[in-house]
Design a protein around this motif. Structure first.
Motif, PDB file in Angstrom:
ATOM      1  N   VAL A  97     -34.560   8.221   2.531  1.00 16.32           N
ATOM      2  CA  VAL A  97     -33.198   7.895   2.426  1.00 16.32           C
ATOM      3  C   VAL A  97     -32.939   8.757   0.912  1.00 16.32           C
ATOM      4  N   HIS A  98     -31.836   9.453   0.904  1.00 15.52           N
ATOM      5  CA  HIS A  98     -31.434  10.431  -0.120  1.00 15.52           C
ATOM      6  C   HIS A  98     -29.990  10.446  -0.424  1.00 15.52           C
ATOM      7  N   GLY A  99     -29.472  10.923  -1.487  1.00 16.01           N
ATOM      8  CA  GLY A  99     -28.146  11.025  -2.245  1.00 16.01           C
ATOM      9  C   GLY A  99     -27.593   9.912  -2.740  1.00 16.01           C
ATOM     10  N   PRO A 100     -26.453  10.136  -3.121  1.00 14.75           N
ATOM     11  CA  PRO A 100     -25.791   9.124  -4.044  1.00 14.75           C
ATOM     12  C   PRO A 100     -25.030   7.942  -2.863  1.00 14.75           C
ATOM     13  N   VAL A 101     -25.365   6.780  -3.408  1.00 14.67           N
ATOM     14  CA  VAL A 101     -24.675   5.657  -2.784  1.00 14.67           C
ATOM     15  C   VAL A 101     -23.338   5.958  -2.231  1.00 14.67           C
ATOM     16  N   GLY A 102     -22.928   5.832  -1.224  1.00 14.23           N
ATOM     17  CA  GLY A 102     -21.591   6.138  -0.548  1.00 14.23           C
ATOM     18  C   GLY A 102     -21.788   7.568   0.229  1.00 14.23           C
ATOM     19  N   TYR A 103     -22.566   8.340  -0.028  1.00 13.03           N
ATOM     20  CA  TYR A 103     -22.902   9.605   0.480  1.00 13.03           C
ATOM     21  C   TYR A 103     -24.525   9.793   1.104  1.00 13.03           C
ATOM     22  N   GLN A 104     -25.130   8.727   1.191  1.00 16.63           N
ATOM     23  CA  GLN A 104     -26.599   8.637   1.543  1.00 16.63           C
ATOM     24  C   GLN A 104     -26.804   9.273   2.977  1.00 16.63           C
ATOM     25  N   ARG A 105     -27.987  10.051   2.999  1.00 10.55           N
ATOM     26  CA  ARG A 105     -28.382  10.509   4.438  1.00 10.55           C
ATOM     27  C   ARG A 105     -29.805  10.187   4.672  1.00 10.55           C
ATOM     28  N   VAL A 106     -29.898   9.788   5.902  1.00  6.87           N
ATOM     29  CA  VAL A 106     -31.521   9.589   6.232  1.00  6.87           C
ATOM     30  C   VAL A 106     -32.183  10.645   6.979  1.00  6.87           C
ATOM     31  N   THR A 107     -33.156  10.956   6.400  1.00  7.06           N
ATOM     32  CA  THR A 107     -33.808  12.017   7.410  1.00  7.06           C
ATOM     33  C   THR A 107     -35.178  11.318   8.124  1.00  7.06           C
ATOM     34  N   VAL A 108     -35.017  11.396   9.313  1.00  9.49           N
ATOM     35  CA  VAL A 108     -36.031  10.707  10.106  1.00  9.49           C
ATOM     36  C   VAL A 108     -37.141  11.674  11.113  1.00  9.49           C
ATOM     37  N   ARG A 109     -38.491  11.317  10.877  1.00  8.84           N
ATOM     38  CA  ARG A 109     -39.421  12.246  11.484  1.00  8.84           C
ATOM     39  C   ARG A 109     -39.624  11.441  12.659  1.00  8.84           C
ATOM     40  N   ALA A 110     -40.100  12.307  13.622  1.00 15.11           N
ATOM     41  CA  ALA A 110     -40.773  11.802  14.901  1.00 15.11           C
ATOM     42  C   ALA A 110     -41.600  12.890  15.930  1.00 15.11           C
ATOM     43  N   ASP A 111     -42.308  12.447  16.772  1.00 17.20           N
ATOM     44  CA  ASP A 111     -43.080  13.505  17.518  1.00 17.20           C
ATOM     45  C   ASP A 111     -42.696  14.078  18.899  1.00 17.20           C
ATOM     46  N   SER A 112     -41.290  13.623  19.186  1.00 22.15           N
ATOM     47  CA  SER A 112     -40.796  14.342  20.356  1.00 22.15           C
ATOM     48  C   SER A 112     -39.287  13.764  20.085  1.00 22.15           C
ATOM     49  N   VAL A 113     -38.428  14.504  20.900  1.00 15.32           N
ATOM     50  CA  VAL A 113     -36.978  14.265  20.986  1.00 15.32           C
ATOM     51  C   VAL A 113     -36.430  13.047  21.431  1.00 15.32           C
ATOM     52  N   ASP A 114     -37.197  12.356  22.276  1.00 16.41           N
ATOM     53  CA  ASP A 114     -36.941  11.303  22.901  1.00 16.41           C
ATOM     54  C   ASP A 114     -37.271   9.784  21.655  1.00 16.41           C
ATOM     55  N   GLU A 115     -38.353  10.206  21.180  1.00 14.54           N
ATOM     56  CA  GLU A 115     -38.687   9.307  20.125  1.00 14.54           C
ATOM     57  C   GLU A 115     -37.808   9.385  18.820  1.00 14.54           C
ATOM     58  N   LEU A 116     -37.250  10.582  18.613  1.00 10.45           N
ATOM     59  CA  LEU A 116     -36.622  10.954  17.277  1.00 10.45           C
ATOM     60  C   LEU A 116     -35.203  10.016  17.806  1.00 10.45           C
ATOM     61  N   ILE A 117     -34.659  10.202  18.764  1.00  7.16           N
ATOM     62  CA  ILE A 117     -33.358   9.552  19.233  1.00  7.16           C
ATOM     63  C   ILE A 117     -33.337   7.811  18.792  1.00  7.16           C
ATOM     64  N   LYS A 118     -34.488   7.464  19.519  1.00  3.86           N
ATOM     65  CA  LYS A 118     -34.965   6.125  19.199  1.00  3.86           C
ATOM     66  C   LYS A 118     -34.988   5.623  17.949  1.00  3.86           C
ATOM     67  N   LYS A 119     -35.851   6.421  17.175  1.00 10.51           N
ATOM     68  CA  LYS A 119     -36.071   5.954  15.819  1.00 10.51           C
ATOM     69  C   LYS A 119     -34.668   6.133  14.933  1.00 10.51           C
ATOM     70  N   VAL A 120     -33.889   7.032  15.082  1.00 15.75           N
ATOM     71  CA  VAL A 120     -32.717   7.013  14.525  1.00 15.75           C
ATOM     72  C   VAL A 120     -31.707   5.898  14.691  1.00 15.75           C
ATOM     73  N   LYS A 121     -31.826   5.598  15.917  1.00 22.96           N
ATOM     74  CA  LYS A 121     -31.109   4.421  16.549  1.00 22.96           C
ATOM     75  C   LYS A 121     -31.762   3.160  15.523  1.00 22.96           C
ATOM     76  N   ASP A 122     -32.905   2.919  15.585  1.00 20.29           N
ATOM     77  CA  ASP A 122     -33.426   1.755  15.050  1.00 20.29           C
ATOM     78  C   ASP A 122     -33.308   1.871  13.401  1.00 20.29           C
ATOM     79  N   ILE A 123     -33.394   2.946  12.736  1.00 15.77           N
ATOM     80  CA  ILE A 123     -33.498   2.875  11.473  1.00 15.77           C
ATOM     81  C   ILE A 123     -31.910   2.980  10.734  1.00 15.77           C
ATOM     82  N   THR A 124     -31.159   3.870  11.508  1.00 15.72           N
ATOM     83  CA  THR A 124     -29.704   3.962  10.926  1.00 15.72           C
ATOM     84  C   THR A 124     -28.813   3.190  11.779  1.00 15.72           C
ATOM     85  N   GLY A 125     -29.091   2.763  13.014  1.00 17.91           N
ATOM     86  CA  GLY A 125     -27.898   2.249  13.914  1.00 17.91           C
ATOM     87  C   GLY A 125     -27.084   3.035  14.641  1.00 17.91           C
ATOM     88  N   LYS A 126     -27.414   4.477  14.442  1.00 19.19           N
ATOM     89  CA  LYS A 126     -26.508   5.473  14.813  1.00 19.19           C
ATOM     90  C   LYS A 126     -27.155   6.272  16.057  1.00 19.19           C
TER      91      LYS A 126
END
Ligand SMILES: Nc1ncnc2c1ncn2[C@@H]1O[C@H](COP(=O)(O)OP(=O)(O)O)[C@@H](O)[C@H]1O
Ligand SMILES: [Mg+2]
Length: 377
Positions: free
Chosen positions: A342-371
Motif C-alpha cells: 500500500v503506498h501513497g498519501p492517505v486519501g490517494y492510496q494505491r494498492v499493488t497486488v502480486r499473483a501468479d496468474s490472471v485469475d489469481e490476480l483478480i481474486k486477490k485484488v478483490k480479497d485485499i481491496t474489495g474491488k
C-alpha cells in the motif's frame, strides 16, 4: 559501511533491503515530522537543498549517497551535488549527472533527443502566445489537427497539461501560460518501463500498462494499472530495447522511468517523456520482477551493482495496482511478503497486488481491496 539517504519519505522502500546488511543508515531530511525517520540509524534535520546533505556526507565520512527524491524540482541540484562530491571526495551518488537530468526535466529537449536517435515522438510545435493567430496553420504544417495536448516543458503528474478539441480551448490554455508545447494527441495504450544504470551498465525492467489515453485527460496515476503489459501488436522486447537506447544515449545513473503511448491502430510506439528519479511505477516493477529498482540504488554505492545478477534475480509475476483512496486494512511493510504493498498519501492510496496468474490476480485484488477489476488489453 555508512550510507546517506537524502529524504526520508521513500526510505521505507529501502529499509527492508538494508536491514540485514552491514550498513549504517543516515537520513537527512528537512521536515522533522516526516515519515520513516524512526527507521534510520541516524537522522540529521537541516535546511532544504543539497548543501546540507553534502556537508553531512563529508562530516560523517559516508561511503555512498542514495538520493530518494521522487519530485522533479530538486533534481538538477542533486545532479550538481553528485558531480561535485564524486569529483572532490570520490563518494558515489546513485543518481544521474546534470546533462541527462536537464534533458529529462524538459519535455521539448527530451523530444529533440528522441528525434535525434530515430525514435517516434508525437508531432509538435512550441508556441508563444504571440503566435496564436497562426496556430492552426502551424499544426497543419506538421501534419496534425485537433485534439491537441498542451503542456509545459516542466511538470509531473499531469500538472499544467490540457487536452483540447478546438481553438477556444487553445486560447483558454494560453490565458494562463505565455508559451507551451503543443503535441498531436495519440490515442492508445500508455506504457511505462523502468531502467537502472551505473557506470555504463544498464538494466531495463518490464513494460507495465497504465490504461488508454482519453480526450477527457485522466492521468495514469488515477487508473488501474497492471503488468507485464500484454498489448496486441506490441512487443515488450521492443519497449525494453527502446528504453536501453534512451538510457545509453543519456548515460543515466540511478533510475529512470520512461512513458510511452502505443498507437494500437498504427502499431506505433511513441516515446513521450523521461523521468530520472524514483517513480510511482516501481511497485509494479517490484511486484512483477521481485526487484525494487530503489534497492539497486543501494547496490550502486556499495559496489554490488551487477546487471547479470539482476537478470538472474528477476522473476515473472503478474500484478495490478488499484487506486483505493484510503486503505481500510492493515498496511504491511513495503515488501511482497504479503503479496501486496500500500503506498501513497492517505486519501490517494494505491494498492499493488502480486499473483501468479490472471485469475489469481483478480481474486486477490478483490480479497485485499474489495474491488472488482477487469484485465483487458
Ligand atoms: N501526445 C499525447 N497524446 C495523448 N495523451 C497524452 C499526450 N501527451 C500526454 N498525454 C497524456 O497526459 C499524461 C501526462 O503527460 P506527460 O507528458 O507524461 O506529463 P507528466 O510529466 O505530467 O506525466 C500522459 O500520461 C497522457 O495521459
Ligand atoms: Mg508522464
Amino acid at each position: 559501511m555508512k550510507i546517506l539517504f537524502i529524504g526520508s519519505r521513500l526510505f521505507d522502500d529501502v529499509e527492508p533491503y538494508i536491514r540485514n546488511k552491514d550498513i549504517t543508515s543516515i537520513v537527512t531530511e528537512s521536515n522533522k515530522n516526516a515519515d520513516n525517520l524512526d527507521l534510520a540509524d541516524e537522522v540529521f534535520i537541516g535546511p532544504r537543498g543539497m548543501v546540507f546533505p553534502y556537508n553531512v556526507a563529508i562530516e560523517q565520512n559516508v561511503s555512498g549517497i542514495v538520493p530518494l527524491i521522487g519530485i522533479d524540482p530538486p533534481l538538477v541540484d542533486v545532479a550538481s551535488m553528485k558531480e561535485k562530491i564524486e569529483e572532490e571526495y570520490g563518494i558515489p551518488v546513485a543518481s544521474s549527472c546534470v546533462k541527462p537530468v536537464r534533458i529529462a526535466a524538459n519535455k521539448s529537449k527530451t523530444k529533440e533527443l528522441y528525434n535525434s536517435i530515430g525514435l517516434n515522438t508525437p508531432e509538435s510545435v512550441y508556441l508563444k502566445k504571440e503566435d496564436l493567430d497562426n496556430f492552426e496553420d502551424m499544426i497543419h504544417s506538421k501534419g496534425f489537427d485537433y485534439p491537441v495536448v498542451l503542456k509545459q516543458n516542466a511538470g509531473q503528474g499531469g500538472k499544467d497539461i490540457s487536452i483540447v478539441e478546438d481553438f477556444e480551448g487553445v486560447k483558454k490554455y494560453f490565458e494562463e501560460f505565455d508559451e507551451g508545447l503543443c503535441e498531436n494527441f495519440i490515442e492508445g495504450a500508455e506504457i511505462s518501463i523502468e531502467t537502472v544504470g551505473w557506470k555504463d551498465n544498464y538494466y531495463t525492467f518490464v513494460p507495465v500498462y497504465k490504461g488508454d489515453t482519453s480526450v477527457n485527460g485522466s492521468h495514469p496515476i488515477t487508473r488501474v494499472r497492471y503488468g507485464p503489459a500484454n498489448i496486441d501488436g506490441l512487443d515488450n522486447e521492443e519497449v525494453r530495447q527502446t528504453a536501453l537506447k534512451i538510457a545509453k544515449t543519456l548515460k543515466i545513473e540511478g533510475n529512470m522511468d520512461l512513458d510511452f503511448i502505443f498507437d494500437r491502430k498504427a502499431k506505433k510506439l511513441y516515446s513521450i517523456e523521461a523521468n530520472t528519479r524514483p517513480s510511482g511505477t516501481r511497485y509494479l516493477t517490484f511486484a512483477i520482477t521481485n526487484v525494487n529498482p530503489l534497492h539497486k540504488l543501494v547496490d550502486m554505492v556499495t559496489g554490488e551493482f551487477d546487471v547479470n545478477k539482476i537478470a538472474n534475480e528477476v522473476e515473472n509475476h503478474y500484478c495490478a495496482e488499484v487506486p483505493v483512496g484510503t486503505f481500510e486494512g492493515e498496511i504491511p511493510e513495503k515488501t511482497y511478503n504479503n503479496d501486496y504493498i500500500v503506498h501513497g498519501p492517505v486519501g490517494y492510496q494505491r494498492v499493488t497486488v502480486r499473483a501468479d496468474s490472471v485469475d489469481e490476480l483478480i481474486k486477490k485484488v478483490k480479497d485485499i481491496t474489495g474491488k472488482d477489476i477487469e484485465i483487458h488489453n
